[in-house]
Design a protein around this motif. Structure first.
Motif, mmCIF file in Angstrom:
data_model
loop_
_atom_site.group_PDB
_atom_site.id
_atom_site.type_symbol
_atom_site.label_atom_id
_atom_site.label_comp_id
_atom_site.label_asym_id
_atom_site.label_seq_id
_atom_site.Cartn_x
_atom_site.Cartn_y
_atom_site.Cartn_z
ATOM 1 N N SER A 132 15.972 9.369 2.003
ATOM 2 C CA SER A 132 15.316 9.583 0.711
ATOM 3 C C SER A 132 15.387 8.357 -0.177
ATOM 4 C CB SER A 132 15.956 10.776 -0.011
ATOM 5 O OG SER A 132 17.307 10.470 -0.331
ATOM 6 N N GLY A 133 16.208 7.387 0.190
ATOM 7 C CA GLY A 133 16.336 6.175 -0.620
ATOM 8 C C GLY A 133 15.325 5.111 -0.240
ATOM 9 N N GLY A 134 14.282 5.438 0.497
ATOM 10 C CA GLY A 134 13.254 4.452 0.830
ATOM 11 C C GLY A 134 13.432 3.865 2.218
ATOM 12 N N GLY A 135 14.082 4.568 3.089
ATOM 13 C CA GLY A 135 14.278 4.103 4.456
ATOM 14 C C GLY A 135 12.996 4.203 5.265
ATOM 15 N N ARG A 136 13.109 3.965 6.536
ATOM 16 C CA ARG A 136 11.953 3.953 7.430
ATOM 17 C C ARG A 136 11.229 5.288 7.458
ATOM 18 N NH1 ARG A 136 12.253 2.567 13.861
ATOM 19 N NH2 ARG A 136 10.070 2.946 14.296
ATOM 20 N N TYR A 137 11.973 6.399 7.397
ATOM 21 C CA TYR A 137 11.376 7.722 7.501
ATOM 22 C C TYR A 137 11.267 8.422 6.144
ATOM 23 C CZ TYR A 137 12.283 6.861 12.389
ATOM 24 O OH TYR A 137 12.308 6.311 13.629
ATOM 25 N N ALA A 138 11.311 7.670 5.083
ATOM 26 C CA ALA A 138 11.222 8.271 3.753
ATOM 27 C C ALA A 138 9.814 8.828 3.533
ATOM 28 C CB ALA A 138 11.532 7.239 2.687
ATOM 29 N N VAL A 139 9.747 9.856 2.705
ATOM 30 C CA VAL A 139 8.459 10.439 2.365
ATOM 31 C C VAL A 139 7.682 9.416 1.526
ATOM 32 C CG1 VAL A 139 7.326 12.318 1.139
ATOM 33 C CG2 VAL A 139 9.450 12.735 2.388
ATOM 34 N N PRO A 140 6.438 9.135 1.897
ATOM 35 C CA PRO A 140 5.683 8.136 1.130
ATOM 36 C C PRO A 140 5.355 8.646 -0.268
ATOM 37 C CG PRO A 140 4.280 9.167 2.769
ATOM 38 C CD PRO A 140 5.662 9.667 2.999
ATOM 39 N N ALA A 141 5.168 7.708 -1.165
ATOM 40 C CA ALA A 141 4.807 8.069 -2.535
ATOM 41 C C ALA A 141 3.398 8.649 -2.539
ATOM 42 C CB ALA A 141 4.865 6.835 -3.427
ATOM 43 N N GLY A 142 3.129 9.523 -3.496
ATOM 44 C CA GLY A 142 1.808 10.136 -3.611
ATOM 45 C C GLY A 142 0.745 9.105 -3.987
ATOM 46 N N PRO A 143 -0.511 9.445 -3.779
ATOM 47 C CA PRO A 143 -1.584 8.493 -4.091
ATOM 48 C C PRO A 143 -1.693 8.267 -5.598
ATOM 49 C CG PRO A 143 -2.493 10.635 -3.548
ATOM 50 C CD PRO A 143 -1.035 10.702 -3.282
ATOM 51 N N ARG A 144 -2.096 7.085 -5.954
ATOM 52 C CA ARG A 144 -2.297 6.771 -7.371
ATOM 53 C C ARG A 144 -3.734 7.153 -7.720
ATOM 54 N NH1 ARG A 144 1.525 4.210 -9.900
ATOM 55 N NH2 ARG A 144 0.152 3.155 -11.350
ATOM 56 N N LEU A 145 -3.891 7.806 -8.846
ATOM 57 C CA LEU A 145 -5.200 8.277 -9.251
ATOM 58 C C LEU A 145 -5.861 7.273 -10.189
ATOM 59 C CD1 LEU A 145 -4.194 11.976 -9.910
ATOM 60 C CD2 LEU A 145 -5.239 11.027 -7.861
ATOM 61 N N ILE A 146 -7.152 7.244 -10.130
ATOM 62 C CA ILE A 146 -7.905 6.353 -11.003
ATOM 63 C C ILE A 146 -8.467 7.187 -12.154
ATOM 64 C CG2 ILE A 146 -9.854 4.761 -11.151
ATOM 65 C CD1 ILE A 146 -7.667 3.783 -9.325
ATOM 66 N N ALA A 147 -8.193 6.741 -13.363
ATOM 67 C CA ALA A 147 -8.689 7.449 -14.543
ATOM 68 C C ALA A 147 -10.121 7.001 -14.826
ATOM 69 C CB ALA A 147 -7.794 7.166 -15.739
ATOM 70 N N ASN A 148 -10.781 7.710 -15.718
ATOM 71 C CA ASN A 148 -12.171 7.407 -16.074
ATOM 72 C C ASN A 148 -12.326 6.016 -16.656
ATOM 73 O OD1 ASN A 148 -13.055 9.851 -15.201
ATOM 74 N ND2 ASN A 148 -12.923 10.819 -17.219
ATOM 75 N N ASN A 149 -11.286 5.515 -17.327
ATOM 76 C CA ASN A 149 -11.428 4.207 -17.961
ATOM 77 C C ASN A 149 -11.143 3.070 -16.980
ATOM 78 O OD1 ASN A 149 -8.729 4.428 -17.684
ATOM 79 N ND2 ASN A 149 -8.237 4.263 -19.858
ATOM 80 N N GLY A 150 -10.871 3.402 -15.700
ATOM 81 C CA GLY A 150 -10.703 2.378 -14.693
ATOM 82 C C GLY A 150 -9.274 1.900 -14.514
ATOM 83 N N GLN A 151 -8.330 2.446 -15.294
ATOM 84 C CA GLN A 151 -6.939 2.030 -15.139
ATOM 85 C C GLN A 151 -6.234 2.979 -14.180
ATOM 86 O OE1 GLN A 151 -5.263 1.948 -19.011
ATOM 87 N NE2 GLN A 151 -6.226 0.029 -19.590
ATOM 88 N N SER A 152 -5.281 2.435 -13.442
ATOM 89 C CA SER A 152 -4.517 3.234 -12.497
ATOM 90 C C SER A 152 -3.505 4.086 -13.264
ATOM 91 C CB SER A 152 -3.794 2.309 -11.520
ATOM 92 O OG SER A 152 -3.006 3.050 -10.657
ATOM 93 N N VAL A 153 -3.390 5.373 -12.869
ATOM 94 C CA VAL A 153 -2.492 6.308 -13.554
ATOM 95 C C VAL A 153 -1.666 7.032 -12.490
ATOM 96 C CG1 VAL A 153 -2.346 8.274 -15.103
ATOM 97 C CG2 VAL A 153 -4.213 6.634 -15.342
ATOM 98 N N ALA A 154 -0.408 7.264 -12.763
ATOM 99 C CA ALA A 154 0.430 8.006 -11.821
ATOM 100 C C ALA A 154 0.021 9.465 -11.815
ATOM 101 C CB ALA A 154 1.901 7.881 -12.210
ATOM 102 N N ALA A 155 0.330 10.191 -10.748
ATOM 103 C CA ALA A 155 -0.056 11.608 -10.607
ATOM 104 C C ALA A 155 0.561 12.463 -11.693
ATOM 105 C CB ALA A 155 0.336 12.111 -9.244
ATOM 106 N N ASP A 156 1.733 12.105 -12.192
ATOM 107 C CA ASP A 156 2.400 12.896 -13.213
ATOM 108 C C ASP A 156 1.719 12.774 -14.563
ATOM 109 O OD1 ASP A 156 4.195 13.602 -11.304
ATOM 110 O OD2 ASP A 156 5.730 12.164 -11.924
#
Length: 130
Positions: free
Chosen positions: A103-127
């Motif tokens: 869970s600390g970012g090793g080889r088999y760690a769960v990948p981070a979720g996709p980053r979403l693109i907002a309407n204004n064109g800036q990248s926003v986290a899923a949260d």
């Protein structure tokens, strides 16, 4: 004084002194324990007969004996427990350590979720999504 000096003073050989001296020390400890038990019994009896000071002292003594026993038990458990990586590690502890590594970012760690693109064109986290 050294054992040899004491043996010479008493008029015994050093092995004879050691044999009898340690036997006497052991007997002394037994007698001291018996004396303490009798004194505690007498104190408790006086307390039950109405002596408030004796009863209070007996209760404090019983609390201290209990606390000392717990302390000795905890120290013996700590002394018996293996310490550090050289000691025995159970399967459960191994699995927990492996999960922490993963869970600390090793080889088999769960990948981070996709980053979403907002309407204004800036990248926003899923949260941060509205």
């Amino acid at each position: 004084m050294t054992n040899a000096e004491v043996a010479k003073t008493v008029g015994l050989s050093t092995p004879t002194l050691r044999k009898h001296y340690f036997h006497l020390l052991k007997q002394r400890e037994v007698m001291l324990t018996r004396l303490k038990a009798r004194l505690r019994t007498a104190q408790i009896q006086q307390g039950l007969a109405g002596n408030a000071a004796a009863l209070s002292g007996a209760l404090k003594m019983l609390d201290s004996v209990t606390a000392e026993k717990v302390n000795r038990d905890m120290q013996s458990k700590a002394a018996n427990k293996p310490s550090g990586p050289k000691g025995y590690v159970s399967k459960k502890e191994q699995r927990l350590d492996n999960a922490r590594v993963i869970s600390g970012g090793g080889r088999y760690a769960v990948p981070a979720g996709p980053r979403l693109i907002a309407n204004n064109g800036q990248s926003v986290a899923a949260d941060d999504e509205v």
